[in-house]
Motif scaffolding. Structure first.
Motif, PDB file in Angstrom:
ATOM      1  N   ASN A  70       0.804  -1.228   0.000  1.00  0.00           N
ATOM      2  CA  ASN A  70       0.000   0.000   0.000  1.00  0.00           C
ATOM      3  C   ASN A  70       0.836   1.277   0.000  1.00  0.00           C
ATOM      4  O   ASN A  70       0.387   2.312   0.485  1.00  0.00           O
ATOM      5  CB  ASN A  70      -0.968   0.026   1.198  1.00  0.00           C
ATOM      6  N   LYS A  71       2.066   1.212  -0.541  1.00  0.00           N
ATOM      7  CA  LYS A  71       2.931   2.395  -0.567  1.00  0.00           C
ATOM      8  C   LYS A  71       3.375   2.694  -1.989  1.00  0.00           C
ATOM      9  O   LYS A  71       3.362   1.824  -2.868  1.00  0.00           O
ATOM     10  CB  LYS A  71       4.180   2.175   0.309  1.00  0.00           C
ATOM     11  N   GLN A  72       3.801   3.936  -2.195  1.00  0.00           N
ATOM     12  CA  GLN A  72       4.468   4.337  -3.435  1.00  0.00           C
ATOM     13  C   GLN A  72       5.953   4.496  -3.152  1.00  0.00           C
ATOM     14  O   GLN A  72       6.346   4.946  -2.077  1.00  0.00           O
ATOM     15  CB  GLN A  72       3.899   5.649  -3.962  1.00  0.00           C
ATOM     16  N   SER A  73       6.796   4.124  -4.121  1.00  0.00           N
ATOM     17  CA  SER A  73       8.243   4.241  -3.964  1.00  0.00           C
ATOM     18  C   SER A  73       8.784   5.361  -4.835  1.00  0.00           C
ATOM     19  O   SER A  73       8.548   5.389  -6.044  1.00  0.00           O
ATOM     20  CB  SER A  73       8.939   2.930  -4.339  1.00  0.00           C
ATOM     21  N   VAL A  74       9.511   6.277  -4.194  1.00  0.00           N
ATOM     22  CA  VAL A  74      10.240   7.335  -4.893  1.00  0.00           C
ATOM     23  C   VAL A  74      11.719   7.133  -4.604  1.00  0.00           C
ATOM     24  O   VAL A  74      12.135   7.147  -3.436  1.00  0.00           O
ATOM     25  CB  VAL A  74       9.781   8.728  -4.428  1.00  0.00           C
ATOM     26  N   ALA A  75      12.511   6.906  -5.640  1.00  0.00           N
ATOM     27  CA  ALA A  75      13.947   6.659  -5.475  1.00  0.00           C
ATOM     28  C   ALA A  75      14.696   7.978  -5.613  1.00  0.00           C
ATOM     29  O   ALA A  75      14.756   8.561  -6.696  1.00  0.00           O
ATOM     30  CB  ALA A  75      14.432   5.654  -6.521  1.00  0.00           C
ATOM     31  N   LEU A  76      15.283   8.434  -4.500  1.00  0.00           N
ATOM     32  CA  LEU A  76      15.856   9.785  -4.441  1.00  0.00           C
ATOM     33  C   LEU A  76      17.181   9.751  -3.692  1.00  0.00           C
ATOM     34  O   LEU A  76      17.291   9.148  -2.621  1.00  0.00           O
ATOM     35  CB  LEU A  76      14.870  10.706  -3.712  1.00  0.00           C
ATOM     36  N   ASP A  77      18.184  10.404  -4.250  1.00  0.00           N
ATOM     37  CA  ASP A  77      19.489  10.522  -3.605  1.00  0.00           C
ATOM     38  C   ASP A  77      19.417  11.646  -2.577  1.00  0.00           C
ATOM     39  O   ASP A  77      19.578  12.820  -2.907  1.00  0.00           O
ATOM     40  CB  ASP A  77      20.568  10.812  -4.646  1.00  0.00           C
ATOM     41  N   LEU A  78      19.168  11.297  -1.335  1.00  0.00           N
ATOM     42  CA  LEU A  78      18.921  12.294  -0.298  1.00  0.00           C
ATOM     43  C   LEU A  78      20.128  13.173  -0.004  1.00  0.00           C
ATOM     44  O   LEU A  78      19.986  14.241   0.596  1.00  0.00           O
ATOM     45  CB  LEU A  78      18.473  11.603   0.996  1.00  0.00           C
ATOM     46  N   GLN A 371       9.305   2.948  -8.384  1.00  0.00           N
ATOM     47  CA  GLN A 371       8.163   2.652  -9.269  1.00  0.00           C
ATOM     48  C   GLN A 371       7.256   3.856  -9.468  1.00  0.00           C
ATOM     49  O   GLN A 371       6.666   4.027 -10.535  1.00  0.00           O
ATOM     50  CB  GLN A 371       7.361   1.486  -8.681  1.00  0.00           C
ATOM     51  N   HIS A 372       7.149   4.722  -8.453  1.00  0.00           N
ATOM     52  CA  HIS A 372       6.197   5.832  -8.512  1.00  0.00           C
ATOM     53  C   HIS A 372       6.876   7.197  -8.475  1.00  0.00           C
ATOM     54  O   HIS A 372       6.218   8.199  -8.176  1.00  0.00           O
ATOM     55  CB  HIS A 372       5.217   5.725  -7.340  1.00  0.00           C
ATOM     56  N   SER A 373       8.177   7.248  -8.744  1.00  0.00           N
ATOM     57  CA  SER A 373       8.915   8.495  -8.561  1.00  0.00           C
ATOM     58  C   SER A 373       8.266   9.669  -9.280  1.00  0.00           C
ATOM     59  O   SER A 373       7.983  10.717  -8.685  1.00  0.00           O
ATOM     60  CB  SER A 373      10.361   8.324  -9.039  1.00  0.00           C
ATOM     61  N   ALA A 374       8.009   9.520 -10.556  1.00  0.00           N
ATOM     62  CA  ALA A 374       7.473  10.641 -11.343  1.00  0.00           C
ATOM     63  C   ALA A 374       6.035  10.946 -10.963  1.00  0.00           C
ATOM     64  O   ALA A 374       5.684  12.119 -10.722  1.00  0.00           O
ATOM     65  CB  ALA A 374       7.582  10.326 -12.833  1.00  0.00           C
ATOM     66  N   GLN A 375       5.195   9.922 -10.876  1.00  0.00           N
ATOM     67  CA  GLN A 375       3.778  10.163 -10.640  1.00  0.00           C
ATOM     68  C   GLN A 375       3.518  10.706  -9.243  1.00  0.00           C
ATOM     69  O   GLN A 375       2.709  11.627  -9.061  1.00  0.00           O
ATOM     70  CB  GLN A 375       2.978   8.880 -10.854  1.00  0.00           C
ATOM     71  N   ALA A 376       4.189  10.160  -8.229  1.00  0.00           N
ATOM     72  CA  ALA A 376       3.956  10.619  -6.861  1.00  0.00           C
ATOM     73  C   ALA A 376       4.337  12.081  -6.698  1.00  0.00           C
ATOM     74  O   ALA A 376       3.625  12.848  -6.037  1.00  0.00           O
ATOM     75  CB  ALA A 376       4.757   9.753  -5.881  1.00  0.00           C
ATOM     76  N   LEU A 377       5.450  12.477  -7.299  1.00  0.00           N
ATOM     77  CA  LEU A 377       5.870  13.877  -7.200  1.00  0.00           C
ATOM     78  C   LEU A 377       4.952  14.791  -8.010  1.00  0.00           C
ATOM     79  O   LEU A 377       4.615  15.894  -7.578  1.00  0.00           O
ATOM     80  CB  LEU A 377       7.312  14.020  -7.667  1.00  0.00           C
ATOM     81  N   ALA A 378       4.528  14.333  -9.170  1.00  0.00           N
ATOM     82  CA  ALA A 378       3.589  15.128  -9.967  1.00  0.00           C
ATOM     83  C   ALA A 378       2.280  15.333  -9.207  1.00  0.00           C
ATOM     84  O   ALA A 378       1.693  16.420  -9.240  1.00  0.00           O
ATOM     85  CB  ALA A 378       3.339  14.450 -11.311  1.00  0.00           C
ATOM     86  N   ASP A 379       1.824  14.297  -8.516  1.00  0.00           N
ATOM     87  CA  ASP A 379       0.593  14.412  -7.740  1.00  0.00           C
ATOM     88  C   ASP A 379       0.721  15.431  -6.613  1.00  0.00           C
ATOM     89  O   ASP A 379      -0.284  15.995  -6.154  1.00  0.00           O
ATOM     90  CB  ASP A 379       0.212  13.054  -7.153  1.00  0.00           C
TER      91      ASP A 379
END
Length: 400
Positions: A70-78, A371-379
């Protein structure tokens, strides 16, 4: 009904391994929108760790899948400046931040409570650690087994003439996860009344001490150094017959039960001499051994039938493999399954809390890295060209 109780809450999840991910999964089961931040390419640590065989030739970890549905994954170099700028851009739209890095790690990267709450005063920021934010243990690794040892749980478990025994699951981490959820929901309730966010701090050591309250109450106030019994009762204040007993084909448990009734069922009238409260405590190892001589003469099912009919508090000892076939587990529908894009059908434990109007649901499986990097941030309102630029620089990774 599609509505869920937390479907208006957005969580930015920096957490990894068990404590934080279990907490955010519980909230996600109730509808929260959880955005999991992971390292590009490898993702979080549990994707590489497993106590079990992996699926699909080593590509999927049961450990990770267990705690991240039930989560979205955003892969980000913190560590990248652009990543920090991105987090600062979206933080005003975030309700809750969850993290369980060692104290000070996220502060040094610019993602601490002071920095993020300055951008969003309504933010609830939940930190989980091993031992709190300061003190003599603050630099120690805060892992589940270590906490079980330090808080006395392992020393209270097992047979007194054997080594300490930790529990067969990550109990400290899971208690810590529950405390995270407890703290976050309390803070959300306060925010609804006051409009103010706040910091929530949870640590494994405090949590496991709190969950041994009755055992510590006995030891701290009665002035007695309770020794772990040889019988493996593993409880400093329980009298015989409390314990685990062997039968001809397995084991049963007996809890607080009238001793006279038990020995009548077992056909052991000579043991009536022990039926005194002080004796049942002081000689519980001896009594356990004598009772075991009788229980070993029974088949497990026959003994349980006789004991339950007499009102004795008892049950079976079952393996994990046997649990799925347990009639009560089946009645409660606690083993469910869902579709995973790489594995197929995955059997899993269902949500344990039931709400009549806004039930928990398993909506999606654990995500792939990024998996959701682009869509989650766009949302969250991030411009598409900004997302594309971050992907081009390697700061953000979008899974294919």
């Amino acid at each position: 009904m599609n509505q869920q109780a937390l479907d208006d809450i957005t969580i930015l999840d920096f957490s990894h391994l068990l404590q934080g991910p279990f907490a955010t999964m519980l909230l996600a089961d109730m509808g929260a929108h959880v955005i999991k931040l992971e390292r590009p390419k490898t993702g979080e640590m549990f994707r590489q760790m497993t106590f079990n065989n992996r699926w699909l030739g080593g590509t999927e970890s049961p450990n990770f899948i267990a705690w991240n549905r039930n989560k979205q994954s955003v892969a980000l170099d913190l560590k990248a400046r652009e990543a920090r700028e991105l987090v600062y851009e979206i933080i005003p739209k975030i309700d809750v931040v969850v993290q369980n890095f060692r104290p000070g790690v996220l502060e040094r990267l610019g993602y601490g409570y002071a920095a993020l709450s300055a951008l969003n005063p309504r933010l609830i920021y939940c930190s989980g650690s091993g031992y709190g934010e300061s003190g003599p243990y603050v630099d120690r690794p805060g892992q589940d087994l270590l906490i079980q040892g330090l808080t006395g749980l392992a020393a209270a478990t097992g047979h007194g003439d054997g080594p300490p025994v930790p529990t067969g699951a990550g109990f400290a981490d899971q208690v810590g996860a529950m405390n995270m959820v407890y703290g976050i929901l309390t803070a959300l309730h306060w925010r609804a009344r006051s409009g103010q966010g706040q910091e929530v701090r949870v640590n494994l050591m405090a949590g496991l001490l709190a969950h041994q309250a009755q055992e510590l109450m006995s030891v701290l106030n009665l002035g007695q150094d309770f020794e772990r019994p040889r019988s493996g009762i593993a409880h400093p204040g329980m009298d015989a017959p409390f314990g685990v007993y062997e039968t001809r084909d397995g084991y049963v448990t007996v809890a607080m039960s009238p001793f006279a009734t038990l020995i009548r069922i077992l056909g052991a009238p000579e043991l009536a001499r022990f039926d005194d409260a002080q004796t049942l405590f002081a000689q519980r190892d001896e009594i356990h051994g004598l009772l075991s001589q009788y229980t070993r003469q029974w088949l497990r099912a026959e003994l349980l039938e006789a004991l339950l009919a007499a009102g004795i508090w008892c049950g079976e000892i079952k393996t994990h493999l046997e649990v799925e076939r347990d009639p009560q587990v089946q009645h409660m529908q606690m083993i469910t399954s869902y579709a995973h894009p790489a594995i197929g059908r995955v059997k899993a434990v269902a949500p344990a809390v039931h709400l009549s109007k806004t039930p928990a649901r398993i909506r999606t499986p654990a995500p792939g890295v990024g998996q959701h990097s682009a869509q989650a941030l766009a949302d969250l309102g991030v411009a598409r060209d900004t997302i594309a630029a971050l992907i081009a620089k390697g700061v953000l990774e979008q899974a294919a």
